[in-house]
Design an enzyme around this catalytic site. Structure first.
Site, short mmCIF file in Angstrom:
data_model
loop_
_atom_site.label_atom_id
_atom_site.label_comp_id
_atom_site.label_asym_id
_atom_site.label_seq_id
_atom_site.Cartn_x
_atom_site.Cartn_y
_atom_site.Cartn_z
N THR A 76 0.85 -1.20 0.00
CA THR A 76 0.00 0.00 0.00
C THR A 76 0.88 1.25 0.00
OG1 THR A 76 -1.75 -1.19 1.17
CG2 THR A 76 -1.85 1.22 1.23
N GLN A 183 0.79 -10.05 -5.48
CA GLN A 183 0.40 -11.47 -5.42
C GLN A 183 1.30 -12.37 -6.26
OE1 GLN A 183 -1.74 -12.81 -3.41
NE2 GLN A 183 -2.83 -11.00 -2.65
N SER A 203 5.17 -7.06 -1.38
CA SER A 203 4.71 -7.09 0.01
C SER A 203 5.19 -8.37 0.71
CB SER A 203 3.19 -7.04 0.04
OG SER A 203 2.73 -7.14 1.36
N HIS A 205 4.25 -9.91 3.47
CA HIS A 205 3.34 -10.89 4.09
C HIS A 205 2.57 -11.75 3.09
CE1 HIS A 205 -0.76 -8.84 3.92
NE2 HIS A 205 0.02 -7.82 3.61
N CYS A 336 -9.22 -6.68 2.42
CA CYS A 336 -9.35 -5.25 2.73
C CYS A 336 -10.76 -4.75 2.55
CB CYS A 336 -8.44 -4.44 1.82
SG CYS A 336 -6.79 -5.09 1.80
#
Ligand code: PLP
Length: 392
Positions: A76, A183, A203, A205, A336
């Site tokens: 983000t 992803q 990202s 995580h 989200c």
């Protein structure tokens, strides 16, 4: 997630568990060496070296130079930095941005914010299989287009967009090409030069590192992209992202990236076999269909519609601790937005009506899942879907 009952976790596109080897590698930087990577004493230098090594591992994973990798708190932040940065730095060329209706809210909401600041955004539509139409992009590109942002892999359906072609078209119109690869990184090979990527977010995580760490790739060779700072302060990360470095997180991201690269082929084979088994068995349920292109898709993701079945009831039923089965974690929509009562914007953009969108679930597998878990999941979903259908 500690319910005392066995859990089958199949929501890996929302977040992955931390790989034990990643945890082991980051632990010393949380316990014995907690130094600031900017301190000049021996411990600071050690932390600095650990960050340097992690940066080279991420650069190696995506085929970039180390100077092109900026650590952030996640995708983000990387997306905000990139999109707002391009808008701020290139507005004299034009104020037009192109993206896709099925992007993650981190992209869509940043674009909406820029619209409120006088930028014009074109949201490309997708076909019923989730893929964009390149001719629509070609027609949308204008002289004043400064940025084209098209995600590599969709978080809800796993659909893979043809980013190489998108990059070539964007460049031919003089626009910068960005991709949200959140992803895809760690699951499939991504090479920034082969794909013509100028900006890309990562990202931790989503690839078995912890939450709160990520990176932004900013091209410096061939087409130097200038991104001004969003956070001002001590001038960390080449002045683009100030803030004391998250050394344990950065170390974790580096190790996770390294493991993903080394184990990509074996992991993808294993997970694809399990996903395909799940898909084949679930498709035998009446009035069931897959959402998204079956070929151009991540190997771990299954978005499936059980017509007439309320997906919320199915999800809650599967994670019920009183149930005869282990608790199973799956989702609908993206994490989200899953608290919203709106149908998934991804599925409706693909042309699903509200009822079908509300009857769709996302199952996303991870490298830790086993065949036994998938067999139990098949049994549990078949049983629950049958019960819910009989309740209509
Ligand atoms: N983009 C995509 C495609 C995602 O799936 C996610 C997270 O779900 C994000 C961006 C946001 O990533 P982060 O949680 O690192 O901010």
């Amino acid at each position: 997630m500690d319910s005392g009952k066995k859990i089958i976790y199949l929501d890996n596109n929302a977040t992955t568990p931390i790989d034990e080897r990643v945890l082991e590698a980051m632990m010393p930087y949380l316990t014995t060496n907690y130094a600031n990577a900017n301190s000049t004493h021996k411990f600071g230098v050690e932390a600095y070296e650990a960050v340097k090594l992690a940066r080279s591992k991420i650069a190696d994973l995506i085929g970039s130079e180390t100077s092109e990798v900026i650590f952030t708190s996640g995708s983000t932040e990387a997306i905000n930095l990139a999109i707002k940065g391009v808008a701020e730095n290139y507005f004299s060329k034009g104020k037009h941005i192109i993206t896709v209706a099925t992007e993650h809210p981190a992209i869509l909401d940043t674009c909406k914010y820029l619209e409120s600041r006088g930028y014009r955004v074109t949201y490309l539509s997708v076909r019923s299989d989730g893929l964009i139409d390149l001719s629509e992009l070609r027609n949308a590109l204008k002289e004043e287009t400064i940025l084209v942002s098209v995600m590599l892999a969709n978080n809800e359906t796993g659909v893979l967009q043809p980013i190489k072609e998108v990059a070539a078209l964007s460049h031919s119109a003089g626009a910068i090409f960005m991709t949200d690869a959140t992803q895809a990184i760690g699951k499939i090979p991504v090479n920034i030069d082969e794909s013509g990527i100028d900006l890309m977010c990562i990202s931790g995580h989503k690839l078995y590192a912890p939450k709160g760490i990520g990176a932004l790739f900013i091209r410096q060779r061939n087409n130097r992209i200038k991104i001004p700072a969003l956070l001002h302060g001590g001038g960390h990360e080449r002045g683009i992202r100030s803030g004391t470095l998250n050394v344990p997180g950065i170390v974790a991201l580096g190790v996770a990236g390294d493991l993903a690269k080394k184990e990509m082929i074996s992991t993808s084979r294993k997970v694809a076999d399990l996903r395909n088994l799940l898909e084949d068995k679930l498709l035998s349920i009446e009035n069931t269909r897959i959402n998204g292109n079956k070929e151009q898709r991540l190997f771990n993701t299954l978005n499936i519609c059980f017509q007439g079945v309320d997906s919320d009831a199915l999800i809650m039923g599967l994670s019920n601790p009183e149930d005869e089965f282990p608790m199973i974690a799956i989702s609908n929509g993206s994490a989200c937005t899953s608290s919203s009562i709106e149908p998934s914007h991804v599925l409706t953009a693909m042309g699903l009506n509200e009822n079908d969108a509300f009857s769709s679930i996302r199952i996303s597998l991870g490298k830790q899942n086993t065949r036994a878990e998938i067999e139990i999941t098949i049994e549990a979903i078949k049983k629950r879907v049958k019960e819910l259908k009989n309740m209509i």
